[in-house]
Motif scaffolding. Sequence first.
Motif, mmCIF file in Angstrom:
data_model
loop_
_atom_site.group_PDB
_atom_site.id
_atom_site.type_symbol
_atom_site.label_atom_id
_atom_site.label_comp_id
_atom_site.label_asym_id
_atom_site.label_seq_id
_atom_site.Cartn_x
_atom_site.Cartn_y
_atom_site.Cartn_z
ATOM 1 N N PHE D 122 1.010 -1.148 0.200
ATOM 2 C CA PHE D 122 0.292 0.025 -0.150
ATOM 3 C C PHE D 122 0.685 1.108 0.132
ATOM 4 O O PHE D 122 0.382 1.977 1.145
ATOM 5 C CB PHE D 122 -0.767 -0.173 1.634
ATOM 6 C CG PHE D 122 -1.943 1.185 1.283
ATOM 7 C CD1 PHE D 122 -2.671 0.941 0.385
ATOM 8 C CD2 PHE D 122 -2.080 1.893 2.856
ATOM 9 C CE1 PHE D 122 -3.350 1.753 -0.112
ATOM 10 C CE2 PHE D 122 -3.053 2.429 2.354
ATOM 11 C CZ PHE D 122 -3.962 2.479 1.534
ATOM 12 N N GLY D 123 1.529 1.462 -1.312
ATOM 13 C CA GLY D 123 2.715 2.927 -0.635
ATOM 14 C C GLY D 123 4.216 2.112 -1.199
ATOM 15 O O GLY D 123 4.111 0.915 -2.249
ATOM 16 N N ASP D 124 4.966 2.900 -1.629
ATOM 17 C CA ASP D 124 6.220 2.455 -2.109
ATOM 18 C C ASP D 124 7.141 1.454 -0.534
ATOM 19 O O ASP D 124 6.729 1.980 0.505
ATOM 20 C CB ASP D 124 7.362 4.001 -1.502
ATOM 21 C CG ASP D 124 6.551 5.044 -2.938
ATOM 22 O OD1 ASP D 124 5.334 4.681 -3.858
ATOM 23 O OD2 ASP D 124 7.653 6.363 -3.302
ATOM 24 N N VAL D 125 8.019 0.834 -1.601
ATOM 25 C CA VAL D 125 8.371 0.318 -0.842
ATOM 26 C C VAL D 125 10.077 1.044 0.324
ATOM 27 O O VAL D 125 10.533 1.142 -1.352
ATOM 28 C CB VAL D 125 8.962 -0.969 -1.096
ATOM 29 C CG1 VAL D 125 9.955 -2.444 0.056
ATOM 30 C CG2 VAL D 125 7.777 -1.969 -1.107
ATOM 31 N N PRO D 126 10.465 1.091 1.296
ATOM 32 C CA PRO D 126 10.926 2.168 1.921
ATOM 33 C C PRO D 126 12.349 1.829 1.706
ATOM 34 O O PRO D 126 12.739 0.661 2.024
ATOM 35 C CB PRO D 126 10.976 2.955 2.815
ATOM 36 C CG PRO D 126 10.654 2.104 3.217
ATOM 37 C CD PRO D 126 9.364 0.913 2.722
ATOM 38 N N ALA D 127 13.463 2.942 1.282
ATOM 39 C CA ALA D 127 14.836 1.651 1.387
ATOM 40 C C ALA D 127 15.626 2.553 2.911
ATOM 41 O O ALA D 127 15.644 4.011 2.273
ATOM 42 C CB ALA D 127 15.530 2.635 -0.185
ATOM 43 N N ALA D 128 15.557 1.697 3.399
ATOM 44 C CA ALA D 128 16.312 2.322 4.609
ATOM 45 C C ALA D 128 17.521 3.155 4.553
ATOM 46 O O ALA D 128 18.151 2.278 3.538
ATOM 47 C CB ALA D 128 15.642 1.212 5.155
ATOM 48 N N ASP D 129 18.199 3.827 5.722
ATOM 49 C CA ASP D 129 19.020 4.406 5.332
ATOM 50 C C ASP D 129 19.921 3.184 5.554
ATOM 51 O O ASP D 129 20.251 2.437 6.218
ATOM 52 C CB ASP D 129 19.824 4.928 6.855
ATOM 53 C CG ASP D 129 18.112 6.456 6.432
ATOM 54 O OD1 ASP D 129 18.173 7.087 5.180
ATOM 55 O OD2 ASP D 129 17.944 7.424 7.598
ATOM 56 N N ALA D 130 21.361 3.302 4.878
ATOM 57 C CA ALA D 130 22.687 2.699 5.267
ATOM 58 C C ALA D 130 23.039 2.879 6.707
ATOM 59 O O ALA D 130 22.710 3.864 7.262
ATOM 60 C CB ALA D 130 23.580 3.122 4.435
ATOM 61 N N LEU D 131 23.529 1.695 7.035
ATOM 62 C CA LEU D 131 24.211 2.085 8.399
ATOM 63 C C LEU D 131 25.618 2.896 8.466
ATOM 64 O O LEU D 131 25.951 3.089 7.859
ATOM 65 C CB LEU D 131 24.166 0.437 8.786
ATOM 66 C CG LEU D 131 23.162 -0.167 9.719
ATOM 67 C CD1 LEU D 131 21.798 -0.238 8.406
ATOM 68 C CD2 LEU D 131 23.803 -1.540 10.293
ATOM 69 N N THR D 132 25.449 3.695 9.784
ATOM 70 C CA THR D 132 26.843 3.951 9.764
ATOM 71 C C THR D 132 27.704 3.159 10.322
ATOM 72 O O THR D 132 27.459 1.945 10.297
ATOM 73 C CB THR D 132 26.655 5.159 11.255
ATOM 74 O OG1 THR D 132 26.390 4.778 12.216
ATOM 75 C CG2 THR D 132 25.532 5.901 10.409
ATOM 76 N N LYS D 146 16.819 -2.402 12.670
ATOM 77 C CA LYS D 146 16.918 -0.875 13.239
ATOM 78 C C LYS D 146 16.287 -0.414 12.865
ATOM 79 O O LYS D 146 15.580 0.708 13.063
ATOM 80 C CB LYS D 146 18.081 -0.799 14.562
ATOM 81 C CG LYS D 146 17.638 0.658 15.317
ATOM 82 C CD LYS D 146 19.101 0.696 16.569
ATOM 83 C CE LYS D 146 18.137 1.664 17.584
ATOM 84 N NZ LYS D 146 19.940 1.685 18.392
ATOM 85 N N THR D 147 17.964 -0.060 11.693
ATOM 86 C CA THR D 147 17.260 0.671 10.617
ATOM 87 C C THR D 147 15.810 0.883 9.686
ATOM 88 O O THR D 147 14.928 1.791 9.529
ATOM 89 C CB THR D 147 18.439 0.887 9.532
ATOM 90 O OG1 THR D 147 18.714 1.801 8.904
ATOM 91 C CG2 THR D 147 18.263 -0.301 8.593
ATOM 92 N N ILE D 148 15.461 -0.071 9.230
ATOM 93 C CA ILE D 148 14.273 -0.875 9.064
ATOM 94 C C ILE D 148 12.698 -0.437 9.741
ATOM 95 O O ILE D 148 11.890 0.570 9.746
ATOM 96 C CB ILE D 148 14.041 -2.527 8.774
ATOM 97 C CG1 ILE D 148 14.456 -2.735 7.692
ATOM 98 C CG2 ILE D 148 12.727 -2.157 8.308
ATOM 99 C CD1 ILE D 148 14.587 -4.091 7.361
ATOM 100 N N VAL D 149 13.236 -0.252 11.618
ATOM 101 C CA VAL D 149 11.474 0.217 12.183
ATOM 102 C C VAL D 149 12.081 2.070 12.345
ATOM 103 O O VAL D 149 10.810 2.171 12.299
ATOM 104 C CB VAL D 149 11.693 -0.726 13.417
ATOM 105 C CG1 VAL D 149 11.417 -0.095 14.106
ATOM 106 C CG2 VAL D 149 11.770 -1.953 13.056
ATOM 107 N N LYS D 150 12.654 2.318 12.017
ATOM 108 C CA LYS D 150 13.441 3.368 12.161
ATOM 109 C C LYS D 150 12.635 4.739 11.139
ATOM 110 O O LYS D 150 12.394 4.913 11.132
ATOM 111 C CB LYS D 150 14.595 3.988 12.158
ATOM 112 C CG LYS D 150 15.153 5.163 12.827
ATOM 113 C CD LYS D 150 16.515 5.928 12.950
ATOM 114 C CE LYS D 150 16.912 5.626 12.392
ATOM 115 N NZ LYS D 150 17.984 6.767 11.235
#
Lengths: 242, 242, 242, 242
Positions: D122-132, D146-150
């Motif tokens: 139901f909308g765009d599938v997000p690209a979660a931020d790369a990890l630091t 964590k980056t997915i949930v964030k």
Amino acid sequence: MLEALKQEVYEANMQLPELGLVTFTWGNVSGIDREKGLFVIKPSGVDYDALKPEDLVVVNLKGEVVEGEMNPSSDTPTHTYLYNHFPNIGGIVHTHSPWAVSFAAAKMDISAMNTTHADTFFGDVPAADALTQEEIEADYEGNTGKTIVKTFNERGLDYEAVPAALVSQHGPFAWGPTPAKAVYNSKVLEVVAEEDFHTMELTHQSSELPQYLLDKHYYRKHGANAYYGQNNAHSKDHAARS
Amino acid sequence: MLEALKQEVYEANMQLPELGLVTFTWGNVSGIDREKGLFVIKPSGVDYDALKPEDLVVVNLKGEVVEGEMNPSSDTPTHTYLYNHFPNIGGIVHTHSPWAVSFAAAKMDISAMNTTHADTFFGDVPAADALTQEEIEADYEGNTGKTIVKTFNERGLDYEAVPAALVSQHGPFAWGPTPAKAVYNSKVLEVVAEEDFHTMELTHQSSELPQYLLDKHYYRKHGANAYYGQNNAHSKDHAARS
Amino acid sequence: MLEALKQEVYEANMQLPELGLVTFTWGNVSGIDREKGLFVIKPSGVDYDALKPEDLVVVNLKGEVVEGEMNPSSDTPTHTYLYNHFPNIGGIVHTHSPWAVSFAAAKMDISAMNTTHADTFFGDVPAADALTQEEIEADYEGNTGKTIVKTFNERGLDYEAVPAALVSQHGPFAWGPTPAKAVYNSKVLEVVAEEDFHTMELTHQSSELPQYLLDKHYYRKHGANAYYGQNNAHSKDHAARS
Amino acid sequence: MLEALKQEVYEANMQLPELGLVTFTWGNVSGIDREKGLFVIKPSGVDYDALKPEDLVVVNLKGEVVEGEMNPSSDTPTHTYLYNHFPNIGGIVHTHSPWAVSFAAAKMDISAMNTTHADTFFGDVPAADALTQEEIEADYEGNTGKTIVKTFNERGLDYEAVPAALVSQHGPFAWGPTPAKAVYNSKVLEVVAEEDFHTMELTHQSSELPQYLLDKHYYRKHGANAYYGQNNAHSKDHAARS
């Protein structure tokens, strides 16, 4: 009549779906008996899984059916023209393989960009001119053969060294000393078309092979000094040279 | 009820995964008995490997289920609309085949760029307008049929000569005189979509076929003067002409 | 002679068509017995479905055939050169896999853009310089090995950490501690070449991995602190850490 | 222990190679028993054709192995984090499927461009931020969760309505109410990634679906008013509406 050749042409036809070169019935292979001046070709529009060796049609070099219950491939006049003008070929293949068709639609040669190409084709595979309205309406399939031969003549190409062509807006034809070798060449053409496409997308610089690399790879597999494979005197010697 | 048609539609449905046209359950084929005014369609969301001929649902031309335990395809109103407005078609296919979907998402026609296209489609396969919010909310599947028919009318296209359309943002529909022929057209559409994509990437010049080549290839396979295949009087004669 | 190694090299060769890495006979795998200083290699131009373990040819580190009825792969001098200069490798693979060939034709490295790459290759896979006319004419296959080794030396690359290279205009070579691992690396290279191509088309920004992510993924699978898989002491402990 | 769940997770894992989503061992599926607070996951680095249901490892929601001879997937901490923060999911899949990886490497969302997408996401599938660097070195796999949930929190996304994410530079994760549904979502993601790529190459105009079409397709298959498939009261009624 020509039972051994029929079997050979049948097997070459059956290679087309196995090699992923045809969808539905969109392809045909023929093979010629040069002494008798007769060639054997797939009947028109027959499914590969229904095809039997005895279905193949025997045609003479005027393009007349000599034996066979079925209609020969609608591309028979193209095969006839090519057999008449390329006297050393023993087999011809026509497919609508998708990468070669994409280049044909763009009216672009399949250039020699890598050694996979050079192993089989001694230079670019030309996109022959699209047929004019007059040529199409007068004798479409015959003139399809004619535009290929004309392109080879105009560019001074050797049909034995470059055993394939695209017909612009249409698709690929390949040939060779035997029907099986023509099918092989047809597959190589599809593979290098795909590779060329991706190379061209990656780099906008010229990616044409230099002549000396073309020479090396082509003559590694062809002619008196070939040393690839098992049927020549040069191989072991060469391997030991390093 | 309609056992022979059910078997025919069942077999046409089973062709979809064999031809690589569907992922999961994302496709459906229907076929119509014009005399009875009833069509047979795949049930909604049923896996192809679990599908049986008796699962197929019988629907009338008002879109009402006449026989069947299962829910018919959710696209049933689209099929209903097309059967009502394209009176000569005998079968309809909807898939989410990926190359056709890519063009549909881009709202772009699949243009006639090569003879593979011309052999089946007598011109561009149109991308019908995306539905408006009102059309979607009022009767989504019915209006999906409506936008296809409207596009054919507005552009003056012959639905028998161009037996497929894209619905923008959604995907392809194809049809034909029989369910099997509709599946065939659906596969051709996917093949030429892939070829067009690559041709367009290769060249930014127009690659549209001229009308005379479109005429030649289309009429080589269709109509009174067709000479491709085994079921016409012209083939041998033509082969001998060259 | 070297029966166990022949069986191992035979099985690695047979993996090439299973993994979709070769068309026709366009690939070869070798494996070495370092103690004896002998390696076993596929014969030249033999079809995979006709290949038998006893067909494999035994060659010494001067490139001389020591045992075998058949001609060894025409690429034998390349394998010889690599075994002599990369002392810790146990197997070598050469293919014409199409995505890697497309990069080789473009003379472009296959850059480290994702963790699939980093799991196997600790940095970019280099495109070695194309051979000069002199190098081609003097000793083509030997110099093919030489340009790979020269590239690794000039760029300061570790051949154990980056177990593959492209030869410009030609195609990929991969290696590893065993023939099977070399085949594995060859497949990874093809997969990441395809992914890189699409990533580069999607974005014209640099997509190179940062060094710390390369470190993380590479050392997750390699070296004393590896914790991927079943053969190390770190895995359960690590899983429990979160 | 958890034999039925192990069988279910085993079967979901075996779907990955069948659906063409994994090369070698590059994927894993887990499934959870919410009442017991335990999940079952593929062991690390085991070949799919050697995998047996009893090889699966049981892990608690602290990420500790509770039962099993083998090391669990090295991605276990990611699964643990997601189960803890997405309380309604029953299964998780991670693969390196190549089209999704290509978008992840480009750090680009997989946008909703067609109804195939809207049927599942139901909308765009997000690209979660790369990890630091710090996140990678401290707890790589845990921080991957964590980056997915964030990302879902920051963008206000509903993890049940958009059951997948990309981790930039890495690859896709998908989830769902069951392991089998998570695998299904994983396949849809790969299909729409390929379609989006081609749509984006075809047109440089925005190809995002309007919200009302997203609503229509998503709710045709999900929620109280769904009418796709066999398990709802609305389907026949709807079919008859047209």
